[in-house]
Design an enzyme around this catalytic site. Structure first.
Site, PDB file in Angstrom:
ATOM      1  CB  CYS A  99      39.270  42.756  36.861  1.00 50.25           C
ATOM      2  SG  CYS A  99      39.917  41.742  38.409  1.00 50.25           S
ATOM      3  CG  HIS A 392      37.636  37.555  36.060  1.00 47.86           C
ATOM      4  ND1 HIS A 392      37.577  38.467  35.143  1.00 47.86           N
ATOM      5  CD2 HIS A 392      38.250  38.001  37.088  1.00 47.86           C
ATOM      6  CE1 HIS A 392      38.435  39.805  35.635  1.00 47.86           C
ATOM      7  NE2 HIS A 392      38.522  39.262  36.652  1.00 47.86           N
ATOM      8  CB  CYS A 422      35.388  45.926  41.155  1.00 50.63           C
ATOM      9  SG  CYS A 422      35.175  44.222  40.909  1.00 50.63           S
TER      10      CYS A 422
END
Length: 436
Positions: A99, A392, A422
């Site tokens: 991510c 996302h 994160c």
């Protein structure tokens, strides 16, 4: 204790971010159904170059990321160069840091600028959760390899006769950590339980995220940094993110059942970010190169930090680890920041990181620091909403956050901004940005 590490070239130039753009983000299997990530990447980079009016030959390097990679296009960066009219001599390579992938892409281009090997580059990422690499069973894969080596039809038939019906079933991409078998949501549940994050707190954060994102769109704040996307069959263009709940009430969130721990859980689909498709990119240059081209930078990259933590417990604590490092390297404290933007993978993860950033005990016993990183002022935090609302697309989120934060800093008259995330594998990333 680390010293401040200024990000400058050998000539003393700062690292300028001159432009940023993204596609609208779309929930899985909606507007971009059937559109691979490489096409989303071409779309955003092509439009970014067109809007900036920077000649393509000025861009000497493109670093791009994709988390859910497709076997037929393993180097998405090079495919984007070849598919957007850029010079075929443009250096291009791909990165993956889950991510935090576009954070890594930005850092890599910045390092090339500081080393003096380039003067301008593009960094970004794209992902599609609608076009996925569907695999085959291990037994079928092995049989196919052996069959390719077989010399006769009889040998091939003998190999295939050993297969059972279940061996022929498709295998979807794994959603769990390779090393632990834990899903992200399992870790989000663990963090909520361990650190006392309630369902009510999670739902309230999710509701706030959607409200602020809807307000940002209504006020036109995102219009210049989000392109209109045209995808086959070209009937309906997409000009806004399609995940944002514009009319929901806090009571609506309480109706959803837990998604991971069905009996005792607090993490739901509504207080988590959804699977999403999209792409985002930024143009970076040395400060002097931007001046030569007559460009006014959005801002500058002041510092960055990447960290890693254990994957069995609190795997999504990356921001709490990487933020103090990035601030230290920038020579700043939490109080110096005008804006703070944290990736909202889950409301529980976000709230846990905020809680531990303010904890002296966590700082002393876990980070080995004398005092807490600092309490986050809510008026500075995710002021335009976050990933729970926007969605996302794994590799694109960092570039979205960077562009969004710099534009908001400029609207507020400048200052310092922190972007942090994160990532799977216990990874974390943080960057300090500066706008004038």
């Amino acid at each position: 204790m680390s010293q401040a590490l200024p990000l400058v070239t050998r000539q003393g130039d700062r690292i300028a971010i001159v432009s940023g753009l993204r596609t609208p983000f779309a929930r899985q299997a909606t507007a971009y159904h059937g559109v691979p990530a490489v096409d989303l990447g071409k779309m955003v980079v092509g439009e970014l170059l067109a809007r900036s009016e920077i000649p393509p030959e000025v861009i000497e390097q493109l670093v791009f990321g994709q988390v859910v990679q497709m076997p037929e296009a393993p180097n998405i960066a090079r495919e984007i160069v070849l598919g957007t009219g850029m010079s075929v001599h443009t250096d291009a390579y791909s990165v993956s840091r889950a991510c935090a992938t576009s954070f890594q892409a930005v850092a890599n281009v910045a390092e090339s600028l500081m080393a003096g090997t380039i003067r301008a580059g593009i960094a970004g990422g794209a992902d599609s959760s609608s076009v996925l690499p569907i695999g085959v069973s291990k037994k079928l894969a092995r049989t196919l390899v052996d069959a390719n080596k077989a010399r006769t039809a009889g040998q091939r038939l003998k190999l295939f006769s050993r297969l059972r019906l279940r061996d022929l079933l498709p295998v979807p991409p794994a959603v769990a950590e390779y090393s632990t078998g834990l899903r992200m949501g399992d870790t989000a549940e663990q963090m909520a339980k361990t650190h006392g994050i309630t369902r009510e707190q999670q739902d309230a954060l999710a509701h706030r995220s959607h409200q602020l994102a809807a307000q940002a769109w209504a006020e036109g704040k995102l219009r210049e940094e989000v392109m209109t996307a045209y995808t086959p069959p070209y009937r309906e263009p997409l000009s806004e993110d399609n995940n944002i709940r514009k009319t929901s009430s806090l009571a609506d969130y309480a109706k959803l059942r837990p998604a991971f721990d069905r009996k005792h859980g607090t993490v739901t689909a509504a207080n988590s970010t959804p699977l999403t498709d999209g792409a985002a990119a930024v143009i970076l240059m040395t400060e002097s190169r931007a001046r030569e081209l007559g460009l006014t930078p959005l801002g500058y990259l002041r510092s960055y930090a990447f960290t890693a933590v254990d994957v069995w417990q609190d795997m999504l604590l990356g921001p709490a680890w990487s933020t103090p490092l990035a601030l230290e390297r920038a020579g700043l404290t939490m109080a110096d920041l005008t804006l703070i933007d944290m990736h909202e993978a889950f409301a529980s993860q976000t709230l846990t990181n905020l809680k531990l950033m303010a904890s002296d005990r966590f700082a002393r016993e876990v980070l080995g620091r004398s005092q807490a990183t600092g309490e986050v002022d809510e008026s500075k935090f995710n002021v335009l909403g976050g990933s729970i609302a926007y969605g996302h697309p794994f590799a694109a989120t960092g570039a979205r956050m960077i562009t969004q934060t710099l534009n908001e800093l400029r609207r507020r008259g400048g200052g310092f901004g922190l972007v942090t995330a994160c990532a799977a594998g216990g990874l974390g990333a943080a960057m300090v940005l500066e706008a004038e």
